[in-house]
Design an enzyme around this catalytic site. Sequence first.
Site, PDB file in Angstrom:
ATOM      1  CB  SER A  58      35.630 -23.994  19.430  1.00  0.00           C
ATOM      2  OG  SER A  58      36.912 -23.678  18.967  1.00  0.00           O
ATOM      3  CG  ASP A 202      37.378 -21.597  22.513  1.00  0.00           C
ATOM      4  OD1 ASP A 202      36.225 -22.041  22.638  1.00  0.00           O
ATOM      5  OD2 ASP A 202      38.260 -22.199  21.895  1.00  0.00           O
TER       6      ASP A 202
END
Length: 740
Positions: A58, A202
Amino acid sequence: MKVRFILLSLLFPVCLLAQRPKIGVTLSGGGAKGLAHLGILKAIDSAGIKVDYITGTSMGAILGGLYAVGYSADTLVNIVEEIDWEALFRNQTSLRSLLMEEKEESYKYVVELPWINNKFHLSTGLLEGQELWLKFSELFFPVYNVKDFSKFNIPFRCITTDVGSGEAVVMKNGEVTNAIRASMAIPSFFTAVNYEKGKLVDGGIVRNFPVRDVREMGANIVIGSNVASGLLPSDKIRNVFQILLQVAFFRESEDAKKEIPLCDIYIPFELENYNMGSFSDAAAIIEKGMEEGRKLYPKLKQMADSLDAIYGKQVYQTERLPVVPEIKISSYNVKGLDKTSPEFFVHTMGFVTNEPYTARKLADIVRRAYGTRYYKRITYALEPKADGTAHINFDVEENALTFAKLGIHYSRFSGISLVGNFTTRNFFTPNSRSLVTLNLGESLRLRAEHLQYMGRLKNFGFTLKTQFDRLDFISYDQLKQTGLYNQNYWEVSEKFHYSSQRNLTLGFGHRFEWLRFKPTITPELGFDGRSQFSTLFVYLNRNTLDRAYFANKGSKLEIEGGRIVRQDLKIDFLRNGQPLSNPDSLRATNRPFFYTTVSAEGYLPLTRKTTGFLAAQSGINFDYGDNVMNEFVIGGMVKLFRRQALFAGLQEGSVYSTAYAAVQGGLRWQVFNATYITGRANILFNNFISKSRYFQSRDVYTGYALTFSYNFALGPLDLSMMYSDQTGKVSTFINLGIPF
């Protein structure tokens, strides 16, 4: 002595190696909190430690990837400080990239549902992040020719999650922009990224702190920076978004317990006052990281000195980024087109082969194609060719041709309304846009429009429009409320226009208009009547604003001039609700007249948080004294109806004018992310060319307003306190959402 003991215990196992030990860095995910990693990277640079491997998830993948390709920590801090985070994390490209005829209809609705395969669809996330793609492409432009992440200046890997299997996918090669965009695609917030035959989101869902991966790459010593705070206690979960995030990161919380012991130097952060979306606090978060970096620096410096003493001095460079100012692109391919052609795509973006392109120029031409509204996402990948040029692959996801849109609007004047829109492209003819908009509430309004683009570059156009309004107007006498009128209005218009560029349109046209005024609460002196007439007009519009709302820079200019031909007028003047005893004593003319209107506004950023603005308006009806029903209506702070002149300090319809000029100036301060305070003052000069026989008004008006604004999911909310020197009273003005 304590630091030396720690270092000796850390280095003793690796000192037994024949070669210099490899240093790995792992950066966790954490959204805005991940900006604190910059302090750790700064400490690593300052200590002169050469990193051999880096992994991240991320935000850790973003900063780790940029550091891996060659950006120094100092350069990354400068980049982060200059980023407009609000622009980066919204589903809007710059207003400047849109075709002029698309600007007014853009970004008006809260919900936009595409019609695909005979039904409406929800997106895989709230944000597509087109501007995010472009920013990544710009930053990673210097390594466009490197597809194996192990061949970056520092070998790099990032973590994503396969939506289908729920397993971690370690991204090692391909397009680094795609890999990083996937690594940060928080479910329900960002759309998933297509990958081979699946979709990626993610990596923090399964492995937010990928220490094992940097160990597998060959790291002997691992420095781990972790900004994740773990799962929230149950009593601190207060909304649906926190529940979604909590559920999404259940597995990651367990995984982190296994990853942390794999670090040799572990840096946990206490950032409980911030969350994943605290980008408005970027400076404060970076400073928190710098504080931790300064604490860590002595340990890192002693480690670097000890390794140099054992294995010899190592050459270290902070600026490692390749220099690639521009690339000559000799060929292209477009993937993903179905509803539009490759020719349409490249013509609208203005792309030509065998021309040099910088990263910024490529971003600009992509925005031009995106600005046609035919495309949902446009990314590109560059491939080096043997002759030193490059081939570019455009990967396009088209928008659906039909959308249903929904918004909400409230103001004191129009009341609460639900605004629905149905927009379709290429329905009647190719290269066209047709729409129907309905305002359903206390005010009933309906608009239908067909826009036809023509020409190879789609810079010629024709628009056919019809609109019906039913509105209630409070009548005023000397700024005091005296009655209430119901107005019915119907328009049919057609216009031809030419746009030489995205920010300028010239045109001419014709309008037929029908007006009906009927008093529902009759003032002492009023009227009841209708009028129908035609107008021939020419106009010029220029718009260089960067945003449709809360613009930071640019200007907007609208000029129109024309002639209203002889009116078909039927009107009765009333006194106390009854026709005048002598109707000939007050009679309106129906003769033609010329008019002009001008509206201009400009914005200039004064500081990072403060924007100055200046606006001017003018409207003149020439030789109009005995005419009625085409006066300029003064008052209000949001454009709501025909011939309205905005004026801070007066409510809508407070003054009717035949000729006016107004100037307004002010300052807007961004207090927090999407939260603003605006102060403004204005002055209006009245009656200076012609003067109405029926509406009595002053020659000068002055007014002021202080506005609190919050730009949230339902649209902008404006709460204003207004004052006019002529009324001597403080009044309020409330607006929610985007008006019809």
